[in-house]
Design a protein around this motif. Sequence first.
Motif, PDB file in Angstrom:
ATOM      1  N   HIS A 174      42.001 -33.037  76.780  1.00  0.00           N
ATOM      2  CA  HIS A 174      42.036 -31.573  76.819  1.00  0.00           C
ATOM      3  C   HIS A 174      40.662 -30.939  76.615  1.00  0.00           C
ATOM      4  O   HIS A 174      40.563 -29.753  76.328  1.00  0.00           O
ATOM      5  CB  HIS A 174      43.033 -31.055  75.782  1.00  0.00           C
ATOM      6  N   ALA A 175      39.591 -31.732  76.798  1.00  0.00           N
ATOM      7  CA  ALA A 175      38.241 -31.173  76.750  1.00  0.00           C
ATOM      8  C   ALA A 175      38.047 -30.284  77.986  1.00  0.00           C
ATOM      9  O   ALA A 175      38.716 -30.479  79.004  1.00  0.00           O
ATOM     10  CB  ALA A 175      37.209 -32.299  76.754  1.00  0.00           C
ATOM     11  N   GLY A 176      37.139 -29.350  77.903  1.00  0.00           N
ATOM     12  CA  GLY A 176      36.845 -28.524  79.072  1.00  0.00           C
ATOM     13  C   GLY A 176      36.364 -29.383  80.224  1.00  0.00           C
ATOM     14  O   GLY A 176      36.794 -29.227  81.359  1.00  0.00           O
ATOM     15  N   ALA A 177      35.492 -30.326  79.930  1.00  0.00           N
ATOM     16  CA  ALA A 177      34.983 -31.295  80.895  1.00  0.00           C
ATOM     17  C   ALA A 177      34.419 -32.464  80.092  1.00  0.00           C
ATOM     18  O   ALA A 177      34.042 -32.299  78.936  1.00  0.00           O
ATOM     19  CB  ALA A 177      33.896 -30.682  81.761  1.00  0.00           C
ATOM     20  N   ILE A 178      34.390 -33.632  80.717  1.00  0.00           N
ATOM     21  CA  ILE A 178      33.806 -34.791  80.043  1.00  0.00           C
ATOM     22  C   ILE A 178      32.544 -35.237  80.772  1.00  0.00           C
ATOM     23  O   ILE A 178      32.347 -34.924  81.943  1.00  0.00           O
ATOM     24  CB  ILE A 178      34.794 -35.968  79.917  1.00  0.00           C
ATOM     25  N   THR A 179      31.712 -35.971  80.040  1.00  0.00           N
ATOM     26  CA  THR A 179      30.522 -36.586  80.620  1.00  0.00           C
ATOM     27  C   THR A 179      30.681 -38.094  80.512  1.00  0.00           C
ATOM     28  O   THR A 179      31.002 -38.608  79.445  1.00  0.00           O
ATOM     29  CB  THR A 179      29.246 -36.144  79.870  1.00  0.00           C
ATOM     30  N   ILE A 180      30.468 -38.777  81.634  1.00  0.00           N
ATOM     31  CA  ILE A 180      30.525 -40.228  81.665  1.00  0.00           C
ATOM     32  C   ILE A 180      29.091 -40.745  81.598  1.00  0.00           C
ATOM     33  O   ILE A 180      28.214 -40.271  82.324  1.00  0.00           O
ATOM     34  CB  ILE A 180      31.217 -40.739  82.949  1.00  0.00           C
ATOM     35  N   GLY A 181      28.854 -41.722  80.719  1.00  0.00           N
ATOM     36  CA  GLY A 181      27.520 -42.288  80.534  1.00  0.00           C
ATOM     37  C   GLY A 181      27.221 -43.389  81.530  1.00  0.00           C
ATOM     38  O   GLY A 181      27.918 -43.556  82.531  1.00  0.00           O
ATOM     39  N   SER A 182      26.187 -44.165  81.241  1.00  0.00           N
ATOM     40  CA  SER A 182      25.787 -45.241  82.131  1.00  0.00           C
ATOM     41  C   SER A 182      25.993 -46.593  81.458  1.00  0.00           C
ATOM     42  O   SER A 182      26.295 -46.664  80.274  1.00  0.00           O
ATOM     43  CB  SER A 182      24.321 -45.068  82.537  1.00  0.00           C
ATOM     44  N   GLY A 183      25.855 -47.667  82.221  1.00  0.00           N
ATOM     45  CA  GLY A 183      26.005 -49.011  81.697  1.00  0.00           C
ATOM     46  C   GLY A 183      27.105 -49.770  82.410  1.00  0.00           C
ATOM     47  O   GLY A 183      27.776 -49.239  83.288  1.00  0.00           O
ATOM     48  N   ASP A 184      27.296 -51.031  82.012  1.00  0.00           N
ATOM     49  CA  ASP A 184      28.325 -51.861  82.645  1.00  0.00           C
ATOM     50  C   ASP A 184      29.729 -51.352  82.374  1.00  0.00           C
ATOM     51  O   ASP A 184      30.619 -51.492  83.198  1.00  0.00           O
ATOM     52  CB  ASP A 184      28.205 -53.308  82.170  1.00  0.00           C
ATOM     53  N   SER A 185      29.954 -50.790  81.200  1.00  0.00           N
ATOM     54  CA  SER A 185      31.229 -50.145  80.848  1.00  0.00           C
ATOM     55  C   SER A 185      30.893 -48.706  80.492  1.00  0.00           C
ATOM     56  O   SER A 185      30.721 -48.373  79.320  1.00  0.00           O
ATOM     57  CB  SER A 185      31.881 -50.846  79.655  1.00  0.00           C
ATOM     58  N   PRO A 186      30.743 -47.832  81.497  1.00  0.00           N
ATOM     59  CA  PRO A 186      30.248 -46.481  81.242  1.00  0.00           C
ATOM     60  C   PRO A 186      31.143 -45.699  80.277  1.00  0.00           C
ATOM     61  O   PRO A 186      32.320 -45.497  80.550  1.00  0.00           O
ATOM     62  CB  PRO A 186      30.195 -45.829  82.617  1.00  0.00           C
ATOM     63  N   PRO A 187      30.582 -45.281  79.135  1.00  0.00           N
ATOM     64  CA  PRO A 187      31.386 -44.615  78.105  1.00  0.00           C
ATOM     65  C   PRO A 187      31.669 -43.141  78.404  1.00  0.00           C
ATOM     66  O   PRO A 187      30.954 -42.502  79.164  1.00  0.00           O
ATOM     67  CB  PRO A 187      30.492 -44.735  76.863  1.00  0.00           C
ATOM     68  N   CYS A 188      32.708 -42.645  77.768  1.00  0.00           N
ATOM     69  CA  CYS A 188      32.955 -41.203  77.759  1.00  0.00           C
ATOM     70  C   CYS A 188      32.084 -40.637  76.642  1.00  0.00           C
ATOM     71  O   CYS A 188      32.337 -40.869  75.463  1.00  0.00           O
ATOM     72  CB  CYS A 188      34.426 -40.899  77.497  1.00  0.00           C
ATOM     73  N   LEU A 189      31.042 -39.905  77.006  1.00  0.00           N
ATOM     74  CA  LEU A 189      30.114 -39.357  76.017  1.00  0.00           C
ATOM     75  C   LEU A 189      30.679 -38.141  75.295  1.00  0.00           C
ATOM     76  O   LEU A 189      30.094 -37.668  74.327  1.00  0.00           O
ATOM     77  CB  LEU A 189      28.786 -39.006  76.686  1.00  0.00           C
ATOM     78  N   THR A 190      31.812 -37.656  75.744  1.00  0.00           N
ATOM     79  CA  THR A 190      32.447 -36.490  75.125  1.00  0.00           C
ATOM     80  C   THR A 190      33.294 -36.883  73.929  1.00  0.00           C
ATOM     81  O   THR A 190      33.652 -36.041  73.106  1.00  0.00           O
ATOM     82  CB  THR A 190      33.302 -35.747  76.177  1.00  0.00           C
ATOM     83  N   LYS A 191      33.614 -38.154  73.780  1.00  0.00           N
ATOM     84  CA  LYS A 191      34.472 -38.629  72.691  1.00  0.00           C
ATOM     85  C   LYS A 191      33.997 -38.086  71.350  1.00  0.00           C
ATOM     86  O   LYS A 191      32.826 -38.137  71.012  1.00  0.00           O
ATOM     87  CB  LYS A 191      34.475 -40.149  72.643  1.00  0.00           C
ATOM     88  N   MET A 192      34.950 -37.567  70.596  1.00  0.00           N
ATOM     89  CA  MET A 192      34.663 -36.999  69.277  1.00  0.00           C
ATOM     90  C   MET A 192      35.757 -37.463  68.325  1.00  0.00           C
ATOM     91  O   MET A 192      36.943 -37.190  68.544  1.00  0.00           O
ATOM     92  CB  MET A 192      34.662 -35.467  69.379  1.00  0.00           C
ATOM     93  N   ILE A 193      35.378 -38.172  67.284  1.00  0.00           N
ATOM     94  CA  ILE A 193      36.358 -38.597  66.287  1.00  0.00           C
ATOM     95  C   ILE A 193      36.432 -37.511  65.219  1.00  0.00           C
ATOM     96  O   ILE A 193      35.429 -37.180  64.585  1.00  0.00           O
ATOM     97  CB  ILE A 193      35.982 -39.953  65.678  1.00  0.00           C
TER      98      ILE A 193
END
Length: 102
Positions: free
Chosen positions: A23-42
Motif C-alpha cells: 500500500h505504498a504510494g510507489a516502490i523503488t526496486i534496487g540493483s543486484g542479483d536479487s534486486p531488493p525493494c528499497l521501500t521496505k520499512m519495518i
Amino acid sequence: MNPAPVDACAIEDCAYNRSKSCHAGAITIGSGDSPPCLTKMISRREGGFPRHEARVGACHQLHCRHNKGLQCHANHVIVGRHDGFDACLTHTPHRPQTAVTE
C-alpha cells in the motif's frame, strides 16, 4: 504506459504490507542479483494508503529486460523472498547477446 503494478508482496514485516498487498504510494526496486525493494520499512505502524495498491516508481536494476529508462515495464511485479533476501521476483535478466558469425 503506466508504472507496473505490484500484484503481490510477501514481505510480511513491512509497514506497507497488508494481507500480502503493498500500500505504498510507489516502490523503488534496487540493483543486484536479487534486486531488493528499497521501500521496505519495518515498523509497528501501518504505512501507505489504505485503498491504494502500489506501483513501481523507479527501478535501479539496469540488467532486467523489463527496465527501460529506469522504469519497470513489466505487466505486474511480485515482491517476495529469493535466496534469503526480500527481492523483486519479476526480475528477468537480459539474455546474453550472442555473436553472429558468417
